[in-house]
Design a protein around this motif. Structure first.
Motif, short mmCIF file in Angstrom:
data_model
loop_
_atom_site.label_atom_id
_atom_site.label_comp_id
_atom_site.label_asym_id
_atom_site.label_seq_id
_atom_site.Cartn_x
_atom_site.Cartn_y
_atom_site.Cartn_z
N MET A 1 0.83 -1.21 0.00
CA MET A 1 0.00 0.00 0.00
C MET A 1 0.87 1.26 0.00
O MET A 1 1.96 1.26 0.54
N MET A 32 -9.78 7.55 5.79
CA MET A 32 -9.09 7.27 4.53
C MET A 32 -7.61 7.01 4.76
O MET A 32 -6.77 7.21 3.88
N ASP A 33 -7.31 6.57 5.97
CA ASP A 33 -5.94 6.16 6.33
C ASP A 33 -4.93 7.29 6.28
O ASP A 33 -3.75 7.07 5.98
N VAL B 18 -19.50 6.95 5.23
CA VAL B 18 -18.10 6.53 5.08
C VAL B 18 -17.51 6.11 6.44
O VAL B 18 -16.86 5.07 6.56
N LEU B 19 -17.77 6.91 7.47
CA LEU B 19 -17.21 6.61 8.79
C LEU B 19 -17.75 5.30 9.35
O LEU B 19 -17.00 4.47 9.88
N LYS B 22 -16.34 2.37 7.36
CA LYS B 22 -14.94 2.12 7.72
C LYS B 22 -14.86 1.34 9.03
O LYS B 22 -14.12 0.36 9.14
N MET B 23 -15.64 1.77 10.03
CA MET B 23 -15.58 1.10 11.33
C MET B 23 -16.07 -0.34 11.23
O MET B 23 -15.54 -1.23 11.88
N ALA B 49 -14.69 6.55 -3.57
CA ALA B 49 -13.47 7.34 -3.36
C ALA B 49 -12.73 6.85 -2.12
O ALA B 49 -11.50 6.67 -2.13
N TRP B 50 -13.49 6.63 -1.05
CA TRP B 50 -12.88 6.13 0.19
C TRP B 50 -12.28 4.75 -0.02
O TRP B 50 -11.14 4.49 0.36
N ARG B 53 -9.13 4.73 -2.00
CA ARG B 53 -8.02 5.32 -1.25
C ARG B 53 -7.41 4.34 -0.27
O ARG B 53 -6.19 4.31 -0.08
N VAL B 54 -8.25 3.54 0.38
CA VAL B 54 -7.74 2.68 1.45
C VAL B 54 -7.49 1.24 1.01
O VAL B 54 -7.12 0.39 1.82
N GLY B 55 -7.72 0.95 -0.28
CA GLY B 55 -7.36 -0.37 -0.78
C GLY B 55 -8.47 -1.41 -0.73
O GLY B 55 -8.20 -2.60 -0.82
N GLU B 76 -6.42 -6.17 1.72
CA GLU B 76 -5.52 -6.82 2.70
C GLU B 76 -5.26 -5.90 3.87
O GLU B 76 -5.17 -4.71 3.72
#
Lengths: 169, 76
Positions: A1, A32-33, B18-19, B22-23, B49-50, B53-55, B76
């Motif tokens: 990453m 978004m890390d 999104v939040l 993610k959680m 988009a999120w 960005r985070v894979g 991963e």
């Protein structure tokens, strides 16, 4: 990453409307890390107190739509013509406008400032209180929520210099 | 489409979908799929988009009855 992005924000305003952008971007950036730090200075400082009492003032925001969050759709769409010469001096007007804005946000599914701040803390956003403005306005470290860190211009710029995103709000 | 878990963000506005997503996905295994349901039109841009960005990968999207849904495969 890819390497983690960094975001540096300055929150200098403490009114209800201006409290949203830093907390929205900080929480989303962390989701978004990104490594996120928010520097709270001047009127942004009270946003770090346990109870956020931010208000909105229509008198200082000439373009603010003055709409009601209840009633039939046609009624809700009316943009009430409120002369600022009156709203600026009318006692309780800011409190009423704040109540209406909070009600609208809740109805539209927008999180409260406190909820967004909790998310920021949970996601590891660093909230930094400006030491100089704390001294000026008489804030003590104990006045703020747990986890807040303290610093000055150089500490912020040291992080901002390496950041991919820097914004002043 | 088969999925391992689901989160309903109906009625939530930016940036909550999104939040919350993610959680939720943070607690899932790599390679598993989360179905995200929203009503916020902005989430149609925000969730991909999120994820990008985070894979994570949005493998399927759809809409109907005033709702949007996204199949997000955890990276991963």
């Amino acid at each position: 990453m890819a390497e983690r992005k960094k975001m540096a924000l300055i929150a200098a305003q403490g009114s209800l409307d201006w409290a949203y952008p830093p907390f929205i971007l900080a929480s989303t950036g962390a989701a978004m890390d990104m490594d996120v730090k928010v520097f709270f200075t001047f009127y942004g400082l009270p946003l770090l107190k346990p109870k956020i009492k931010a208000k909105v003032t229509p008198a200082a925001n000439p373009a603010m739509p003055m709409k009601m969050p209840f009633g039939p759709k046609g009624f809700q769409n009316i943009d009430w013509p409120m002369p600022h010469a009156i709203t600026g001096v009318m006692p309780g007007f800011d409190t009423m406008a704040t109540g209406l804005m909070k009600k609208t946000f809740k109805k539209k599914g927008v999180a409260t400032i406190t909820e967004l701040r909790d998310m920021c803390v949970m996601l590891g956003v660093e909230l930094i209180a400006c030491q100089m403005t704390m001294d000026v306005f008489g804030f003590e470290k104990e006045d703020f929520i747990d986890g807040v860190t303290f610093g000055g211009a150089a500490a912020f710029l040291d992080f901002a210099a390496e950041a991919d995103i820097q914004m002043f709000m | 489409m088969a999925h391992d878990d689901e989160i309903d963000c109906s009625g939530m506005n930016c940036p909550l979908p999104v939040l919350k997503t993610k959680m939720k996905i943070d607690g899932m295994a790599a390679g598993s799929t989360l179905k995200v349901i929203t009503t916020d039109p902005g989430s149609c841009q925000d969730i991909p988009a999120w994820a990008n960005r985070v894979g994570h990968e949005v493998v399927e999207t759809g809409e109907g009855d005033g709702k949007f849904w996204f199949m997000v495969k955890r990276g991963e």
